[in-house]
Design a protein around this motif. Structure first.
Motif: not given
Length: 378
Positions: A84-92, A120-127, A133-135
């Motif tokens: 959930d990154i809803s606090g980090e983006t917008t839908t305008d 525009s942002t590309i982020d990576e997470f380990a799985v 893995q959010p950290k």
């Protein structure tokens, strides 16, 4: 392009996807006379503005919702958010969570979104164990957007194991900054990077503009307006791009698996095969394999996938696509890089914003209004 929902939420001009799509012929296509395959759409879940999806560990299907959540699809519908990154983006405008992808080993998960500033942002997470893995989160690539539309945002891993990223021309209308033909910006381009090869990423040495001081090394192809959805044919490795038009023509672009990149798809000197605002066709222009005008209900092409599933044998090898405004699911047949036929599959997916390729090559259709549907034999 405009993203809208019959119920609410999305108020933006998203010049989403504008062309019918394309089918690539291959050895596993059924022989004999062509008949339109009989299909139906089976609704398997409801989401909050589903916008993108991908296959995850163990053949699971992961669905991204535009406001910033990611859920897994199961027999009982969608799970609680796994991210959930809803606090980090917008839908305008055309912003939000726009794309998701796993690498080939499902060891890393990538998200494509616009942040609160519209970048525009590309982020990576380990799985690990099939779980994000959010950290471990880190930012791979960012691109400032001058306007809130034409962000593109689709991401896919290609057959070569590299991450491909689609960015629109920066927005407004008519490409006011000339980004489509400017090799010194990432806007209006399809990029190819190695996200694990360096910090924050590496540029593959065989990218077409590596070593050119007047070009960005990340660029794989250019001359794109808003390449909202693209995909690789799981059977041949060919690349197909649904590029949304300005106001007259929607297009599907194609490149063979053996391509070394560098294709110029023409924008903003061309819109499809037509000069844009008296533009001159570039000498190296690669015209679309398919285009359609807006005299009908269509307004924004939504690129899909070449069907490689087993449930509908008559559909194998054909490229499925739709249009955000029209909603009809169609199929293109191709041979040697040329379209040999277009079929209306007789089903309507609503405001089709994306397709998802699931386990075994079966396909799903996402309606921005909420429906997640699987394409099944009728």
């Amino acid at each position: 392009m405009k993203l809208r929902t019959s119920s609410s939420a999305i108020i933006g001009s998203i010049c989403l996807i504008a062309s019918l799509a394309l089918a690539t012929a291959s050895a596993d296509e059924p022989a004999g006379p062509r008949q339109t395959p009989k299909v139906t759409l089976s609704q398997v879940a409801m989401a909050q503005n589903p916008i993108a999806g991908t296959t995850g560990p163990g053949g699971t299907v992961w669905i991204a919702e535009r406001a910033g959540t990611v859920r897994m699809l199961g027999k009982q519908g969608l799970s609680e958010p796994v991210l959930d990154i809803s606090g980090e983006t917008t839908t305008d405008g055309e912003r939000g969570l726009l794309g998701i992808a796993f690498d080939k080993k499902y060891a890393h998960f990538y998200i494509s979104f616009t942040n609160l500033e519209g970048t525009s942002t590309i982020d990576e997470f380990a799985v690990r164990g099939g779980k994000i893995q959010p950290k471990t989160r880190r930012t791979v690539l960012t691109q400032t957007q001058p306007y809130p539309n034409h962000n593109g945002g689709d991401i896919k891993f290609g057959p070569d194991g590299y991450l491909y990223i689609a960015f629109g021309d920066g927005g407004s209308g008519g490409d006011p900054h000339g980004n489509g033909q400017n090799l010194d910006t990432l806007l209006g381009k399809l990029l190819r990077i190695d996200p694990r090869g360096g910090k924050p990423y590496a540029i593959p040495k065989d990218n077409p503009f590596v070593g050119d001081p007047k070009a960005k090394g990340e660029i794989w192809a250019y001359g794109l307006r808003n390449p909202w959805r693209f995909s690789f044919d799981a059977g041949t490795g060919d690349l197909l791009i649904g590029d949304v038009g300005q106001s007259a023509w929607e297009e599907i672009d194609w490149a063979p698996a053996k391509s070394r990149g560098g294709e110029n798809y023409g924008w903003s000197r061309m819109e499809g095969t037509h000069p844009f605002r008296e533009g001159t066709e570039p000498a190296n222009h690669v015209p679309p394999v398919h285009e359609y005008d807006r005299t009908g209900l269509g307004c924004s092409v939504t690129g899909g996938y070449v069907y490689r599933g087993k449930a509908i044998p008559a559909l194998r090898g054909q490229y499925l696509f739709s249009d955000y405004c029209d909603g009809t699911v169609r199929a293109l047949r191709m041979k040697d890089g040329k379209v040999t036929g277009v079929s209306d599959l007789g089903v309507n997916g609503g405001e089709v914003v994306s397709f998802v390729q699931g386990r075994g090559g079966e396909l799903y259709v996402l309606d921005i209004g909420g429906a997640v549907s699987r394409i099944d034999p009728a």
